[in-house]
Design a protein around this motif. Structure first.
Motif, PDB file in Angstrom:
ATOM      1  N   VAL A 140     -42.010 -32.608  58.034  1.00 43.37           N
ATOM      2  CA  VAL A 140     -40.545 -32.252  58.345  1.00 43.37           C
ATOM      3  C   VAL A 140     -39.192 -32.946  57.846  1.00 43.37           C
ATOM      4  CG1 VAL A 140     -41.752 -30.071  59.724  1.00 43.37           C
ATOM      5  CG2 VAL A 140     -40.734 -31.985  60.910  1.00 43.37           C
ATOM      6  N   SER A 141     -39.267 -34.490  58.515  1.00 41.46           N
ATOM      7  CA  SER A 141     -38.910 -35.293  57.139  1.00 41.46           C
ATOM      8  C   SER A 141     -38.837 -35.242  55.660  1.00 41.46           C
ATOM      9  CB  SER A 141     -39.370 -36.940  58.342  1.00 41.46           C
ATOM     10  OG  SER A 141     -38.530 -36.317  59.058  1.00 41.46           O
ATOM     11  N   LEU A 142     -39.868 -35.288  55.274  1.00 40.01           N
ATOM     12  CA  LEU A 142     -40.213 -35.672  53.732  1.00 40.01           C
ATOM     13  C   LEU A 142     -39.725 -33.965  53.607  1.00 40.01           C
ATOM     14  CD1 LEU A 142     -43.745 -36.931  53.493  1.00 40.01           C
ATOM     15  CD2 LEU A 142     -41.487 -37.911  53.822  1.00 40.01           C
ATOM     16  N   LEU A 143     -40.111 -33.121  54.291  1.00 39.68           N
ATOM     17  CA  LEU A 143     -39.130 -31.182  53.508  1.00 39.68           C
ATOM     18  C   LEU A 143     -38.149 -31.584  53.303  1.00 39.68           C
ATOM     19  CD1 LEU A 143     -39.862 -28.293  53.461  1.00 39.68           C
ATOM     20  CD2 LEU A 143     -39.616 -28.436  55.871  1.00 39.68           C
ATOM     21  N   ALA A 144     -36.884 -31.935  54.932  1.00 38.70           N
ATOM     22  CA  ALA A 144     -35.518 -32.434  55.009  1.00 38.70           C
ATOM     23  C   ALA A 144     -34.938 -32.788  53.471  1.00 38.70           C
ATOM     24  CB  ALA A 144     -34.942 -33.368  55.518  1.00 38.70           C
ATOM     25  N   LEU A 145     -35.756 -34.080  53.260  1.00 38.07           N
ATOM     26  CA  LEU A 145     -35.706 -34.142  51.449  1.00 38.07           C
ATOM     27  C   LEU A 145     -35.824 -33.464  50.691  1.00 38.07           C
ATOM     28  CD1 LEU A 145     -34.753 -37.192  50.216  1.00 38.07           C
ATOM     29  CD2 LEU A 145     -36.711 -37.941  49.564  1.00 38.07           C
ATOM     30  N   VAL A 146     -37.198 -33.082  50.257  1.00 37.82           N
ATOM     31  CA  VAL A 146     -36.799 -32.001  49.602  1.00 37.82           C
ATOM     32  C   VAL A 146     -36.212 -31.031  49.593  1.00 37.82           C
ATOM     33  CG1 VAL A 146     -38.985 -30.319  48.682  1.00 37.82           C
ATOM     34  CG2 VAL A 146     -39.263 -32.640  48.930  1.00 37.82           C
ATOM     35  N   THR A 147     -35.531 -30.393  50.850  1.00 40.13           N
ATOM     36  CA  THR A 147     -34.665 -29.652  50.565  1.00 40.13           C
ATOM     37  C   THR A 147     -33.388 -29.685  50.324  1.00 40.13           C
ATOM     38  OG1 THR A 147     -36.075 -28.532  52.611  1.00 40.13           O
ATOM     39  CG2 THR A 147     -33.230 -28.427  52.455  1.00 40.13           C
ATOM     40  N   GLY A 148     -33.437 -31.173  50.527  1.00 38.57           N
ATOM     41  CA  GLY A 148     -31.876 -31.316  49.761  1.00 38.57           C
ATOM     42  C   GLY A 148     -31.839 -31.475  48.523  1.00 38.57           C
ATOM     43  N   ILE A 149     -32.769 -32.221  47.635  1.00 34.54           N
ATOM     44  CA  ILE A 149     -32.553 -32.419  46.861  1.00 34.54           C
ATOM     45  C   ILE A 149     -32.849 -30.459  45.662  1.00 34.54           C
ATOM     46  CG2 ILE A 149     -34.033 -32.268  43.880  1.00 34.54           C
ATOM     47  CD1 ILE A 149     -35.175 -35.524  45.896  1.00 34.54           C
ATOM     48  N   LEU A 150     -33.302 -29.725  46.816  1.00 33.57           N
ATOM     49  CA  LEU A 150     -33.443 -28.265  46.231  1.00 33.57           C
ATOM     50  C   LEU A 150     -32.171 -28.524  45.733  1.00 33.57           C
ATOM     51  CD1 LEU A 150     -37.190 -27.281  46.935  1.00 33.57           C
ATOM     52  CD2 LEU A 150     -35.954 -27.846  44.226  1.00 33.57           C
ATOM     53  N   ASN A 151     -31.604 -27.874  46.771  1.00 30.49           N
ATOM     54  CA  ASN A 151     -29.599 -27.700  47.309  1.00 30.49           C
ATOM     55  C   ASN A 151     -28.705 -27.610  46.736  1.00 30.49           C
ATOM     56  OD1 ASN A 151     -29.876 -27.156  51.625  1.00 30.49           O
ATOM     57  ND2 ASN A 151     -30.678 -25.720  49.362  1.00 30.49           N
ATOM     58  N   VAL A 152     -29.382 -28.938  46.039  1.00 31.38           N
ATOM     59  CA  VAL A 152     -28.244 -29.380  45.421  1.00 31.38           C
ATOM     60  C   VAL A 152     -28.250 -29.007  43.952  1.00 31.38           C
ATOM     61  CG1 VAL A 152     -27.382 -31.606  43.848  1.00 31.38           C
ATOM     62  CG2 VAL A 152     -27.390 -32.103  46.251  1.00 31.38           C
ATOM     63  N   LEU A 153     -29.578 -28.970  43.929  1.00 29.25           N
ATOM     64  CA  LEU A 153     -29.990 -28.004  42.015  1.00 29.25           C
ATOM     65  C   LEU A 153     -29.266 -26.318  41.682  1.00 29.25           C
ATOM     66  CD1 LEU A 153     -33.148 -29.797  41.464  1.00 29.25           C
ATOM     67  CD2 LEU A 153     -31.324 -30.434  40.331  1.00 29.25           C
ATOM     68  N   GLY A 154     -29.061 -25.858  42.954  1.00 30.50           N
ATOM     69  CA  GLY A 154     -28.537 -24.537  43.443  1.00 30.50           C
ATOM     70  C   GLY A 154     -29.754 -23.475  44.268  1.00 30.50           C
ATOM     71  N   HIS A 155     -31.052 -24.267  44.356  1.00 29.35           N
ATOM     72  CA  HIS A 155     -31.844 -23.584  45.399  1.00 29.35           C
ATOM     73  C   HIS A 155     -32.286 -23.319  46.231  1.00 29.35           C
ATOM     74  CE1 HIS A 155     -36.352 -21.954  44.008  1.00 29.35           C
ATOM     75  NE2 HIS A 155     -36.216 -22.078  45.641  1.00 29.35           N
ATOM     76  N   TYR A 156     -32.006 -22.271  47.156  1.00 31.74           N
ATOM     77  CA  TYR A 156     -32.251 -22.133  48.458  1.00 31.74           C
ATOM     78  C   TYR A 156     -33.169 -21.681  48.905  1.00 31.74           C
ATOM     79  CZ  TYR A 156     -26.903 -24.040  47.470  1.00 31.74           C
ATOM     80  OH  TYR A 156     -26.385 -24.490  46.994  1.00 31.74           O
ATOM     81  N   PHE A 157     -33.615 -19.893  48.392  1.00 27.23           N
ATOM     82  CA  PHE A 157     -34.680 -19.640  49.136  1.00 27.23           C
ATOM     83  C   PHE A 157     -35.829 -20.251  49.841  1.00 27.23           C
ATOM     84  CE2 PHE A 157     -38.152 -17.022  48.639  1.00 27.23           C
ATOM     85  CZ  PHE A 157     -37.485 -15.326  49.975  1.00 27.23           C
TER      86      PHE A 157
END
Length: 526
Positions: free
Chosen positions: A148-165
């Motif tokens: 889930v720590s690696l997941l958090a990094l991926v989530t941060g990248i996607l959120n900055v790119l405008g992808h949230y779902f």
């Protein structure tokens, strides 16, 4: 307040994440129903909840908390100022560094498990076998923090790119893995609760796995890159280190609460867990979604030097928090016994367990507004590059919670511990707002307070309606399931409608904007 582009983006992102998180929370509720029915609130459940405290705590302050708060503003600046190519390089370096760090943390956690478990569950030592079971479950689940720590990094990248779902919906997989493991694997173990721990481990892996294809669609394919001296990576580290301390202190509040509960009668840890789970239901659906949505927006405004827009986004987020948490807190108190009775009072979970969990939830509920405000205000500090101030405030909050917990647990047992956490949340929120105002000047909080006063009448009328409706069923007795669920559904739907009408009548502008967004999404009036 102006209807700005950033406000629309915050509202859109919050709506997307809120919907996805709602889905995961529904599955989380089903998961808790399965746990309550199969394992009750006793020896095995207490051991599992205490063991899961440790990797879950690390998830929150390594992953969801400090990593996201430090990475998103930095990555957002690189993406806006230096372009996609450089942002991909920064992502690769951060991925490499995080992978190495979390592998080491996971190994150390497994090796040090006996000492950690004895520290946070000291009171379990009085019951033969309880500490040993907690230690085994903790070792089994510890690799969850790696995924889930690696997941958090991926989530941060996607959120900055405008992808949230997809990042928001991924917890569904964790809940499904735990539900299926409990049903299909429990009979294979001498201690059935071990099946839940296996579900946690599998769920963590699946959560990460489904994000990678989404990231690849945006052109991000992780490669090892050991250039750890890159300025952006050093900036993330500078922001993250004090951020870890701040979020860690906040999470230690929960550990302190469970440590104190381990000295109380058996079942106390479980009552606190089940009470907190329903408390986190509205918080997870909306508050966390809003906090995630507002951080990229505020980071962009800070990067552009837009102080007016920054304050405007903050005020807008605070009003949205009040719009949801005020009626939600009242609803939690009124619906606690009906919800626990309907969905949890089966098998090993009896009416006394329902009543005790409901009282804990009622003690937690008033803190919903203050915890929500804190969730939005802390990213304001992070967006400005200040992670130190929330650390010190969290430290004092920890002392307040521990002191009040010791004082209140003697006369009020586990309910006193829940009250202590609520009072600590009020303290934390008040100090955060005070210091933020010292840093930025006037925040326009009179506008927020005025909106809250306009929200209040609808909340009170809603409360009266819900209370009267729920009196028409005997929630302490089993049976009449469909009548009771229809009654509860009518109370919730009717209460929500009354609240919405009240907000419109009192001219709460944020309610009107949220309604307009909903109409557009559903295609009404087109």
């Amino acid at each position: 307040m102006g209807n700005t582009r950033e406000q629309k983006e915050i509202t859109r992102a919050t709506g997307v994440m809120g919907f996805a998180t709602s889905l995961s929370r529904v599955f989380g509720l089903v998961r808790d129903m399965v746990v309550a029915r199969m394992f009750g609130a006793g020896f095995g459940a207490d051991a599992f909840f205490m063991a899961f405290t440790i990797p879950n705590l690390l998830r929150r302050f390594f992953a969801e908390g400090s990593l996201t708060a430090a990475f998103v503003p930095t990555f957002s600046r690189v993406y806006l100022d230096q372009g996609e190519a450089e942002s991909r390089r920064v992502a690769n370096i951060c991925w490499t560094l995080l992978l190495l760090i979390m592998a080491a943390v996971t190994l150390c956690g497994i090796l040090a498990s006996p000492w950690i478990v004895r520290l946070i569950g000291y009171g379990f030592g009085a019951i033969p076998g309880k500490l040993a079971l907690t230690d085994f479950l903790n070792r089994l689940m510890f690799p969850y923090i790696f995924f889930v720590s690696l997941l958090a990094l991926v989530t941060g990248i996607l959120n900055v790119l405008g992808h949230y779902f997809w990042p928001s919906v991924s917890p569904v997989l964790l809940n499904l893995a735990m539900i299926l493991s409990a049903y299909f694997l429990a009979d294979y173990f001498q201690t059935p609760v071990v099946a839940l721990a296996i579900g946690v481990l599998v769920g963590g892996l699946l959560q990460l796995a489904i994000q990678i294809p989404v990231l690849r669609r945006y052109g991000y394919r992780f490669r090892f890159d050991f250039h750890f001296r890159h300025p952006a990576v050093r900036q993330v580290a500078r922001l993250m280190l004090p951020g870890i301390a701040g979020v860690a202190i906040y999470q230690i509040n929960i550990v302190v609460t469970r440590l104190l509960a381990s000295f109380l009668p058996e079942g106390s840890v479980s009552y606190l867990y089940f009470g907190q789970r329903l408390f986190e239901f509205p918080q997870g659906i909306f508050v966390v979604s809003l906090a995630q949505a507002v951080l990229p927006a505020m980071s962009r405004q800070v990067a552009l030097g837009d102080d007016v827009g920054f304050k405007d986004s903050l005020r807008y987020a605070l009003v949205l928090i009040a719009l949801v948490t005020l009626p939600a807190a009242v609803g939690l108190v009124l619906c606690a016994i009906p919800v626990y009775s309907l969905f949890f009072m089966h098998g090993a979970f009896n009416y006394e367990d329902v009543r005790q969990s409901a009282v804990v939830l009622a003690a937690y509920a008033p803190g919903l507004l203050f915890a929500g405000v804190s969730r939005v205000v802390v990213p304001s500090f992070y967006a400005m590059g200040d992670t130190r101030t929330p650390v010190w405030i969290s430290f004092w909050t920890l002392l307040v919670n521990a002191g009040l917990g010791v004082l209140l647990m003697q006369p009020y047992a586990h309910v006193g511990l829940a009250c202590a956490l609520t009072l600590a949340s009020i303290f934390n929120c008040s100090v955060l707002l005070f210091i933020l105002r010292q840093k930025l000047g006037s925040l326009g909080l009179k506008y927020v307070l005025g909106s809250m006063l306009r929200i209040l009448p609808g909340t009170l009328v809603m409360a009266g309606f819900v209370y009267e409706v729920l009196q028409h069923a005997s929630w302490g007795q089993a049976g009449s399931f469909w009548f009771k669920i229809a009654l509860l559904g009518f109370a919730v739907a009717g209460g929500g409608s009354i609240f919405a009408v009240g907000c419109v009548a009192m001219r709460v502008p944020e309610a009107a904007q949220a309604y307009s967004l909903l109409k557009r999404k559903l295609g009404w009036g087109t």
